[in-house]
Design a protein around this motif. Structure first.
Motif, mmCIF file in Angstrom:
data_model
loop_
_atom_site.group_PDB
_atom_site.id
_atom_site.type_symbol
_atom_site.label_atom_id
_atom_site.label_comp_id
_atom_site.label_asym_id
_atom_site.label_seq_id
_atom_site.Cartn_x
_atom_site.Cartn_y
_atom_site.Cartn_z
ATOM 1 N N THR A 258 -6.919 5.481 -5.711
ATOM 2 C CA THR A 258 -6.685 3.887 -5.225
ATOM 3 C C THR A 258 -7.784 3.185 -4.471
ATOM 4 O O THR A 258 -8.861 3.861 -4.511
ATOM 5 C CB THR A 258 -5.892 4.287 -4.006
ATOM 6 O OG1 THR A 258 -6.620 5.080 -3.215
ATOM 7 C CG2 THR A 258 -4.464 4.622 -4.208
ATOM 8 N N LEU B 46 -8.378 3.306 2.387
ATOM 9 C CA LEU B 46 -7.477 3.985 3.748
ATOM 10 C C LEU B 46 -8.094 4.898 4.532
ATOM 11 O O LEU B 46 -8.768 5.500 4.063
ATOM 12 C CB LEU B 46 -6.854 4.549 2.206
ATOM 13 C CG LEU B 46 -5.906 5.358 2.829
ATOM 14 C CD1 LEU B 46 -4.116 4.713 2.655
ATOM 15 C CD2 LEU B 46 -5.067 6.143 1.659
ATOM 16 N N LEU C 242 -5.913 13.239 0.807
ATOM 17 C CA LEU C 242 -6.878 11.840 1.303
ATOM 18 C C LEU C 242 -7.755 11.671 0.472
ATOM 19 O O LEU C 242 -8.087 10.600 0.003
ATOM 20 C CB LEU C 242 -7.440 11.767 3.230
ATOM 21 C CG LEU C 242 -7.853 10.555 3.290
ATOM 22 C CD1 LEU C 242 -6.657 9.303 3.044
ATOM 23 C CD2 LEU C 242 -8.652 10.741 4.469
ATOM 24 N N ALA D 276 0.275 7.304 -6.190
ATOM 25 C CA ALA D 276 -0.932 8.477 -6.000
ATOM 26 C C ALA D 276 -0.368 9.764 -6.078
ATOM 27 O O ALA D 276 -1.336 10.300 -7.112
ATOM 28 C CB ALA D 276 -2.070 7.566 -5.683
ATOM 29 N N ILE D 277 0.409 9.809 -4.859
ATOM 30 C CA ILE D 277 0.966 11.128 -4.947
ATOM 31 C C ILE D 277 1.655 11.840 -6.066
ATOM 32 O O ILE D 277 1.159 13.312 -6.295
ATOM 33 C CB ILE D 277 1.274 11.191 -3.468
ATOM 34 C CG1 ILE D 277 0.032 10.916 -2.031
ATOM 35 C CG2 ILE D 277 2.344 12.539 -3.062
ATOM 36 C CD1 ILE D 277 1.077 10.906 -0.846
ATOM 37 N N VAL E 162 0.062 4.260 -2.376
ATOM 38 C CA VAL E 162 0.008 5.113 -2.195
ATOM 39 C C VAL E 162 1.532 6.821 -2.745
ATOM 40 O O VAL E 162 0.672 7.792 -3.046
ATOM 41 C CB VAL E 162 -0.283 5.842 -0.283
ATOM 42 C CG1 VAL E 162 -0.438 7.011 -0.012
ATOM 43 C CG2 VAL E 162 -1.147 5.097 -0.224
ATOM 44 N N GLU E 163 2.274 6.644 -2.789
ATOM 45 C CA GLU E 163 3.506 7.180 -3.427
ATOM 46 C C GLU E 163 2.552 7.402 -4.681
ATOM 47 O O GLU E 163 2.820 8.452 -5.197
ATOM 48 C CB GLU E 163 5.025 6.212 -3.483
ATOM 49 C CG GLU E 163 5.494 7.083 -3.805
ATOM 50 C CD GLU E 163 6.736 6.371 -3.624
ATOM 51 O OE1 GLU E 163 7.927 6.936 -4.421
ATOM 52 O OE2 GLU E 163 7.420 4.584 -2.796
ATOM 53 N N LEU F 214 -2.489 6.960 6.034
ATOM 54 C CA LEU F 214 -2.386 7.925 5.023
ATOM 55 C C LEU F 214 -1.583 8.765 6.189
ATOM 56 O O LEU F 214 -0.167 9.152 5.715
ATOM 57 C CB LEU F 214 -3.208 8.392 4.780
ATOM 58 C CG LEU F 214 -2.280 9.779 3.608
ATOM 59 C CD1 LEU F 214 -2.082 9.705 2.420
ATOM 60 C CD2 LEU F 214 -3.578 11.213 3.146
ATOM 61 N N VAL G 199 -6.076 10.840 -2.714
ATOM 62 C CA VAL G 199 -6.003 9.508 -2.764
ATOM 63 C C VAL G 199 -6.523 8.067 -3.277
ATOM 64 O O VAL G 199 -6.449 7.775 -4.266
ATOM 65 C CB VAL G 199 -4.250 9.174 -1.986
ATOM 66 C CG1 VAL G 199 -3.966 7.464 -1.559
ATOM 67 C CG2 VAL G 199 -3.588 9.980 -1.752
ATOM 68 N N ILE H 88 0.772 -1.624 -0.303
ATOM 69 C CA ILE H 88 0.027 -0.263 -0.399
ATOM 70 C C ILE H 88 1.193 1.440 -0.006
ATOM 71 O O ILE H 88 0.299 2.340 -0.624
ATOM 72 C CB ILE H 88 -0.757 0.352 1.282
ATOM 73 C CG1 ILE H 88 -1.409 1.082 0.862
ATOM 74 C CG2 ILE H 88 -0.479 0.144 1.957
ATOM 75 C CD1 ILE H 88 -3.098 1.478 -0.295
ATOM 76 N N TYR H 89 2.029 1.755 0.702
ATOM 77 C CA TYR H 89 2.783 2.325 0.445
ATOM 78 C C TYR H 89 2.964 2.805 -0.988
ATOM 79 O O TYR H 89 3.334 3.859 -0.720
ATOM 80 C CB TYR H 89 4.431 2.156 1.501
ATOM 81 C CG TYR H 89 4.515 1.975 2.885
ATOM 82 C CD1 TYR H 89 3.252 1.246 4.171
ATOM 83 C CD2 TYR H 89 5.017 2.935 3.542
ATOM 84 C CE1 TYR H 89 3.432 1.514 5.227
ATOM 85 C CE2 TYR H 89 5.145 3.591 4.913
ATOM 86 C CZ TYR H 89 4.125 2.337 5.400
ATOM 87 O OH TYR H 89 3.596 2.807 7.297
#
Length: 497
Positions: free
Chosen positions: A167, A171, A160, A138-139, A135-136, A176, A163, A131-132
């Motif tokens: 995804t 989350l 939030l 997505a950011i 999210v990375e 987050l 993101v 998931i890290y």
């Protein structure tokens, strides 16, 4: 020493056991065969510097262990042993021609190859939950999105929601935050969760923070004030004569008025041609009595402090009666912000102090290898924020508490780096306790600040007040403050008799 050794020492104090790559630029200005010789010379000088520092630490340890009362210095001895096991891993000098793009590429590849070596960075490989990475990515998408503001400042809840749109994972806000802490550490984003006004703000583009800091922290700020266009001044109800006052205040007191900060920020944002400039302006400056993001950052990192521009006492202030509630009216005086890095050696502190006396009671805080860059300025900001009555100069500041003055001076020379905390001798013996508490407050602030430099060692001594005597009273560990106080007062009384 000024261009290389200074930085090696400061890196050792700030990040002991770090890996340092020294880059030798201007290779194109060297004669054939000189580059290898110069690189070898630089490396040898660095190694000698580190060996000298380690020898000094060993000398300190031996001196403490050989004392008859060595049990009083266990904390200092343990700190020295810990530092003696630390070093700075300095890699071979990498020479480049900064005007040659191929050399820049070689340097970039060299850095990337170096940081992937497990023998240098044993923690370089870590297993993180999938998931890290999700999210990375997505950011990164949010950062590159055209709808994202150019400055990259985004509300935490908004980030939030953005993101989660990109995804399919469930989350939570807490997860987050954990991922943001990781991304903050690797430098992808900046999130200052420890600064209360910025808790819900994420800087998606860390480079913009450099632009923000450079508005007020720059070598040419004096000239920058004068170059502000007339239309920007008029929009903030200011005139060229106000600029002259701002320049005089900056030069004489290292102080910037809030109105000047508003004008500087507005001018800088207009030159950047950013979207939503007005909204960003208020975000950085703040509303009413609440500091905006810019000043919250500068004050958090002890780059400046806030004071009210009040030059005299208020003759209309209500009379105070013990036991009654003291009603305080808000001052309409404008806020000002002293920046210690702009200070010069004016004479105001010296004049108010009136010169040193041989009967002054003073202590010295010695530092090894030297006083770190920026340490004294941060100490000044923290101490002056604690005691409202103060005056400041480049290398000293004066505090007043209950009518008693206390002078703090910096001496930073090779093999002789120390702070001196000096006060007048109390007229009555029972006044020693309040003076002791005053000095301990400054020492506790300095001790707290020292924790930001893990590779720094300090020790405290009280010079003998007898004229011409070089002896000093050595302080044991700080947890022995009561015994230090008893011995210190006894020593002073013996000197007086």
């Amino acid at each position: 020493m000024d261009l290389v050794g200074f930085w090696i020492k400061n890196l050792f104090m700030r990040v002991p056991n770090s890996v340092v790559l020294t880059v030798g630029t201007h290779m194109d200005l060297c004669q054939p065969g000189e580059v290898e010789e110069k690189c070898k010379d630089i490396e040898e000088r660095i190694y000698r510097l580190l060996d000298e520092h380690k020898a000094n630490l060993t000398h300190f340890i031996n001196n403490l262990e050989e004392r008859q009362d060595s049990e009083l210095y266990l904390e200092q001895t343990d700190k020295l042993r810990e530092l003696s096991n630390c070093t700075v891993n300095v890699l071979n000098v990498f020479p480049i021609n900064g005007t040659n793009y191929n050399d820049i590429e070689k340097l970039q590849n060299h850095i990337l190859n170096t940081v992937c070596k497990e023998e240098l960075f044993p923690n370089i490989i870590k297993m993180l939950p999938p998931i890290y990475k999700v999210v990375e990515n997505a950011i990164i998408e949010v950062k590159q999105n055209e709808e994202t503001p150019q400055h990259g400042i985004m509300d935490l809840d908004h980030l939030l929601s953005e993101v989660m749109l990109k995804t399919t994972s469930d989350l939570s806000k807490n997860l987050l935050k954990d991922i943001l802490r990781y991304l903050h550490r690797i430098g992808l984003i900046v999130w200052y969760e420890e600064i209360k006004p910025l808790l819900n703000t994420v800087f998606l583009k860390p480079s913009f923070l450099i632009t923000v800091f450079k508005i007020l922290v720059r070598h040419d700020l004096y000239n920058q004030l004068w170059s502000i266009p007339a239309e920007v001044l008029i929009s903030e109800r200011a005139f060229k004569r106000d600029v002259l006052k701002w320049q005089e205040m900056l030069q004489s007191k290292a102080m910037i008025r809030f109105q000047a900060i508003r004008v500087l920020v507005k001018h800088q944002l207009e030159t950047l041609c950013l979207q939503d400039t007005e909204e960003l302006f208020h975000d950085l400056i703040g509303h009413g009595t609440q500091n905006g993001k810019l000043l919250s950052l500068l004050m958090h990192f002890q780059i400046c402090m806030s004071v009210r521009n009040v030059k005299k006492l208020n003759p209309r202030a209500p009379e105070f009666f013990p036991g009654n509630q003291w009603s305080v009216k808000d001052s309409h005086k404008e806020m000002c912000y002293p920046f210690p890095n702009y200070l010069k050696n004016f004479m105001e502190v010296t004049e108010r102090w009136g010169g040193d006396h041989h009967e002054d009671i003073h202590i010295r805080v010695y530092f090894s290898p030297l006083i770190p860059e920026g340490f004294f300025q941060r100490l000044m900001v923290m101490a002056c924020s604690f005691y409202s009555t103060h005056w400041i100069e480049k290398d000293n500041f004066l505090l007043v508490n209950n009518g008693k003055p206390l002078l703090v001076k910096q001496f930073n020379q090779r093999a002789d780096s120390y702070l001196e905390i000096r006060s007048r001798k109390p007229k009555r013996s029972n006044d020693f306790q309040s003076l002791w508490d005053f000095k301990l407050t400054i020492l506790s602030i300095a001790e707290k600040l020292c924790k930001e430099w893990p590779g720094l060692f300090y020790y405290i001594r009280s010079p003998c007040r007898t004229i011409g005597c070089p002896d000093e009273f050595e302080w044991p560990d700080m947890d022995e403050t009561e015994s230090i106080y008893d011995m210190y007062v006894l020593m002073l009384l013996q000197l007086d008799y």
